[in-house]
Design a protein around this motif. Sequence first.
Motif, mmCIF file in Angstrom:
data_model
loop_
_atom_site.group_PDB
_atom_site.id
_atom_site.type_symbol
_atom_site.label_atom_id
_atom_site.label_comp_id
_atom_site.label_asym_id
_atom_site.label_seq_id
_atom_site.Cartn_x
_atom_site.Cartn_y
_atom_site.Cartn_z
ATOM 1 N N GLU A 26 32.213 -8.912 -0.572
ATOM 2 C CA GLU A 26 30.906 -9.509 -0.297
ATOM 3 C C GLU A 26 30.829 -10.238 1.044
ATOM 4 O OE1 GLU A 26 29.495 -11.923 -3.544
ATOM 5 O OE2 GLU A 26 29.298 -10.163 -4.837
ATOM 6 N N GLN A 27 31.991 -10.376 1.714
ATOM 7 C CA GLN A 27 31.998 -11.235 2.893
ATOM 8 C C GLN A 27 32.365 -10.540 4.208
ATOM 9 O OE1 GLN A 27 33.837 -13.378 0.195
ATOM 10 N NE2 GLN A 27 31.797 -14.176 -0.242
ATOM 11 N N ILE A 28 32.042 -11.228 5.287
ATOM 12 C CA ILE A 28 32.467 -10.796 6.620
ATOM 13 C C ILE A 28 33.920 -11.237 6.793
ATOM 14 C CG2 ILE A 28 32.126 -11.143 9.107
ATOM 15 C CD1 ILE A 28 29.116 -11.648 8.427
ATOM 16 N N VAL A 29 34.769 -10.280 7.185
ATOM 17 C CA VAL A 29 36.199 -10.563 7.266
ATOM 18 C C VAL A 29 36.686 -10.594 8.725
ATOM 19 C CG1 VAL A 29 38.470 -9.556 6.709
ATOM 20 C CG2 VAL A 29 36.700 -9.714 4.954
ATOM 21 N N ALA A 30 36.050 -9.790 9.572
ATOM 22 C CA ALA A 30 36.455 -9.778 10.979
ATOM 23 C C ALA A 30 35.268 -9.460 11.866
ATOM 24 C CB ALA A 30 37.565 -8.747 11.195
ATOM 25 N N TYR A 376 24.384 -23.241 3.964
ATOM 26 C CA TYR A 376 25.116 -22.886 5.180
ATOM 27 C C TYR A 376 26.572 -23.334 5.043
ATOM 28 C CZ TYR A 376 25.787 -22.403 10.248
ATOM 29 O OH TYR A 376 26.209 -22.019 11.493
ATOM 30 N N PRO A 377 27.546 -22.557 5.479
ATOM 31 C CA PRO A 377 27.501 -21.289 6.198
ATOM 32 C C PRO A 377 27.655 -20.048 5.307
ATOM 33 C CG PRO A 377 29.702 -22.180 6.365
ATOM 34 C CD PRO A 377 28.923 -23.098 5.461
ATOM 35 N N LYS A 378 27.479 -20.229 3.988
ATOM 36 C CA LYS A 378 27.491 -19.038 3.120
ATOM 37 C C LYS A 378 26.373 -18.079 3.559
ATOM 38 C CE LYS A 378 26.481 -17.997 -1.802
ATOM 39 N NZ LYS A 378 27.487 -16.957 -2.123
ATOM 40 N N LYS A 379 25.217 -18.655 3.818
ATOM 41 C CA LYS A 379 24.051 -17.878 4.259
ATOM 42 C C LYS A 379 23.623 -18.366 5.652
ATOM 43 C CE LYS A 379 23.339 -16.037 0.036
ATOM 44 N NZ LYS A 379 23.734 -14.635 -0.202
ATOM 45 N N ALA A 383 29.465 -15.012 10.498
ATOM 46 C CA ALA A 383 30.751 -15.664 10.772
ATOM 47 C C ALA A 383 31.760 -15.208 9.728
ATOM 48 C CB ALA A 383 30.576 -17.182 10.703
ATOM 49 N N ILE A 384 33.021 -15.330 10.078
ATOM 50 C CA ILE A 384 34.082 -14.935 9.139
ATOM 51 C C ILE A 384 34.005 -15.836 7.911
ATOM 52 C CG2 ILE A 384 36.598 -14.862 8.849
ATOM 53 C CD1 ILE A 384 36.621 -13.953 11.868
ATOM 54 N N GLY A 385 33.982 -15.217 6.736
ATOM 55 C CA GLY A 385 33.901 -15.968 5.485
ATOM 56 C C GLY A 385 32.476 -16.120 4.958
ATOM 57 N N SER A 386 31.482 -15.814 5.801
ATOM 58 C CA SER A 386 30.091 -15.900 5.329
ATOM 59 C C SER A 386 29.739 -14.662 4.510
ATOM 60 C CB SER A 386 29.128 -15.985 6.519
ATOM 61 O OG SER A 386 29.328 -17.199 7.199
ATOM 62 N N ASP A 387 28.737 -14.794 3.662
ATOM 63 C CA ASP A 387 28.233 -13.624 2.936
ATOM 64 C C ASP A 387 27.786 -12.568 3.946
ATOM 65 O OD1 ASP A 387 28.672 -14.907 0.577
ATOM 66 O OD2 ASP A 387 26.562 -15.033 -0.023
ATOM 67 N N ALA A 388 28.106 -11.320 3.668
ATOM 68 C CA ALA A 388 27.666 -10.236 4.557
ATOM 69 C C ALA A 388 26.223 -9.885 4.218
ATOM 70 C CB ALA A 388 28.585 -9.036 4.431
ATOM 71 N N ASP A 389 25.311 -10.783 4.611
ATOM 72 C CA ASP A 389 23.859 -10.581 4.497
ATOM 73 C C ASP A 389 23.387 -10.277 5.913
ATOM 74 O OD1 ASP A 389 24.337 -11.595 1.970
ATOM 75 O OD2 ASP A 389 23.163 -13.422 2.239
ATOM 76 N N LEU A 390 23.086 -9.037 6.189
ATOM 77 C CA LEU A 390 22.839 -8.627 7.576
ATOM 78 C C LEU A 390 21.645 -7.687 7.676
ATOM 79 C CD1 LEU A 390 26.563 -7.783 8.436
ATOM 80 C CD2 LEU A 390 25.304 -9.791 9.242
ATOM 81 N N VAL A 427 19.625 -2.972 5.599
ATOM 82 C CA VAL A 427 19.751 -4.370 5.188
ATOM 83 C C VAL A 427 20.906 -4.475 4.205
ATOM 84 C CG1 VAL A 427 18.564 -6.318 4.097
ATOM 85 C CG2 VAL A 427 17.257 -4.699 5.500
ATOM 86 N N LEU A 428 21.831 -5.376 4.514
ATOM 87 C CA LEU A 428 22.983 -5.578 3.623
ATOM 88 C C LEU A 428 22.861 -6.916 2.930
ATOM 89 C CD1 LEU A 428 24.192 -3.956 6.336
ATOM 90 C CD2 LEU A 428 26.260 -4.100 4.964
ATOM 91 N N LEU A 429 23.214 -6.926 1.667
ATOM 92 C CA LEU A 429 23.239 -8.171 0.900
ATOM 93 C C LEU A 429 24.601 -8.283 0.224
ATOM 94 C CD1 LEU A 429 22.069 -10.698 -0.445
ATOM 95 C CD2 LEU A 429 20.978 -9.221 -2.129
ATOM 96 N N ARG A 430 25.311 -9.351 0.553
ATOM 97 C CA ARG A 430 26.677 -9.568 0.031
ATOM 98 C C ARG A 430 27.500 -8.272 0.069
ATOM 99 N NH1 ARG A 430 26.116 -10.463 -4.868
ATOM 100 N NH2 ARG A 430 23.892 -10.825 -5.008
ATOM 101 N N GLY A 431 27.535 -7.674 1.243
ATOM 102 C CA GLY A 431 28.436 -6.543 1.471
ATOM 103 C C GLY A 431 27.977 -5.211 0.909
#
Length: 459
Positions: A26-30, A376-379, A383-390, A427-431
Amino acid sequence: MSILIKNGRIVTAAEDYIADIYIEGEQIVAIGQNLSLKADQEIDATGKLVFPGGIDPHVHLDMPFMGTYSSDDYSTGTLAALHGGTTSVIDFILQTQGKSLRHALEEWQGRSKGNAYGDYSFHMAVTDFNENTKLEIREMVEEGITSFKTFMAYKGALMIDDGQMVDLMQEVKRQGGMVTVHATNGDMIDKLIAKHKSEGKLSPLYHYLSQPEVTEAEASGRFSDMAHYTNVPAYIVHMTCEGALNAVRRATMRNQQVFVETCIQYLILDASLYENDFEGAKWVMSPPLRQPKDQEALWAGLNQGLIQVVGTDHCPFKWEQKLMGKDDFSKIPNGHPAIEHRIELLYSEGVNKGKITLNKFVEVSSTNAAKLFGMYPKKGCIAIGSDADLVIFDPNKQHQLSVNTHHMNVDYSGYEGWEVTGKCETVLLRGQIAIDKGETKINKGYGQFVKRNKVNGII
Ligand code: DUC
Ligand code: ZN
Ligand code: ZN
Ligand code: ZN
């Protein structure tokens, strides 16, 4: 499941650079240039913008109001939001006067659980503040509901008086929350409505004329004064006009910060829409649309840092529901559909027309809401560790808004035929890819409740 987004132009509230984003679970890793990580799926984002999923902190889904219910529920509303690049919403729970906050929370949990596509949280609207409710503020904060909405209008249903307001502010301050407000002078408005009706002035135009700028400016100043006295973190929702903004500007002169939200419609639509007879009912909302000079003040307010957030106050009603007020503007359910269009309209009318920068666009459509409301910074960031909401956004794609293509559960558009430059493509929500080129890729129930942290009014 892992996803690698290659070569996108990453835009946050502060940065703007080209890089790859690697997502695991669900998260941004790199994040980095030319990442050589193997992923289950790769997305080429060359020539596209990649920004944090939008956060709309002002929506009303499936809400009982003015003798009916808003027509988008958690399923249709959050899905439409996702199509328009908004990955999280904050909805309003309304306490019923005479009943507990817990009772209201349970009703809203019942309506939302298992129904949402997108992530959601709740504000608690306190409509009856008394010794019992006071004890519940702490419980709500423990549930992750850290913002408390108040109404200075809608007497008899939602409004609290100034004594209750001050007491509520003191308790919310103690418990680590924020007080938010619908700041209009309800007594003045009720008088004007009664006056217009007694004169047989019954069309939607008189909805507008019953809520002149002074009703909002006065209440915004009064709310700011009470917030200054109690020192509570304070936020005015759906600000529409110059006079109200100036009340907040005056508060800064005593070193007070009152946070301000405006909504996309107040930036781009004006009160001339009420002149088309009953057609104007599409834009009957409270507060009403204003004048071009107010739009100018709001755009300037964004750039001056006086306004931190652009939401929608999404509160859709179908035409049949609007017709409840066919012979009496005061019976037209207040609200308009916008949850799907906020991001694209703000980009097209704001960034593309040179009114705000790209970083400001991200700040006011996502990051500041996350910070102000304890997400913040979940949403709200990349950033690394944030939810991958993109959002992967094509900045050049031209399209038209229309009832025929929107996903909101409403049978007209407040923006029919509006030409927009820029489109939310993926649109991505939590990966998870939630939307791809107009297609829905997740199921109902994927959306989760976001438990929010305490807030201190500093961002
Ligand atoms: N204004 C609206 O237009 N709808 C819902 C509630 C509100 O304050
Ligand atoms: Zn009930
Ligand atoms: Zn309101
Ligand atoms: Zn609202």
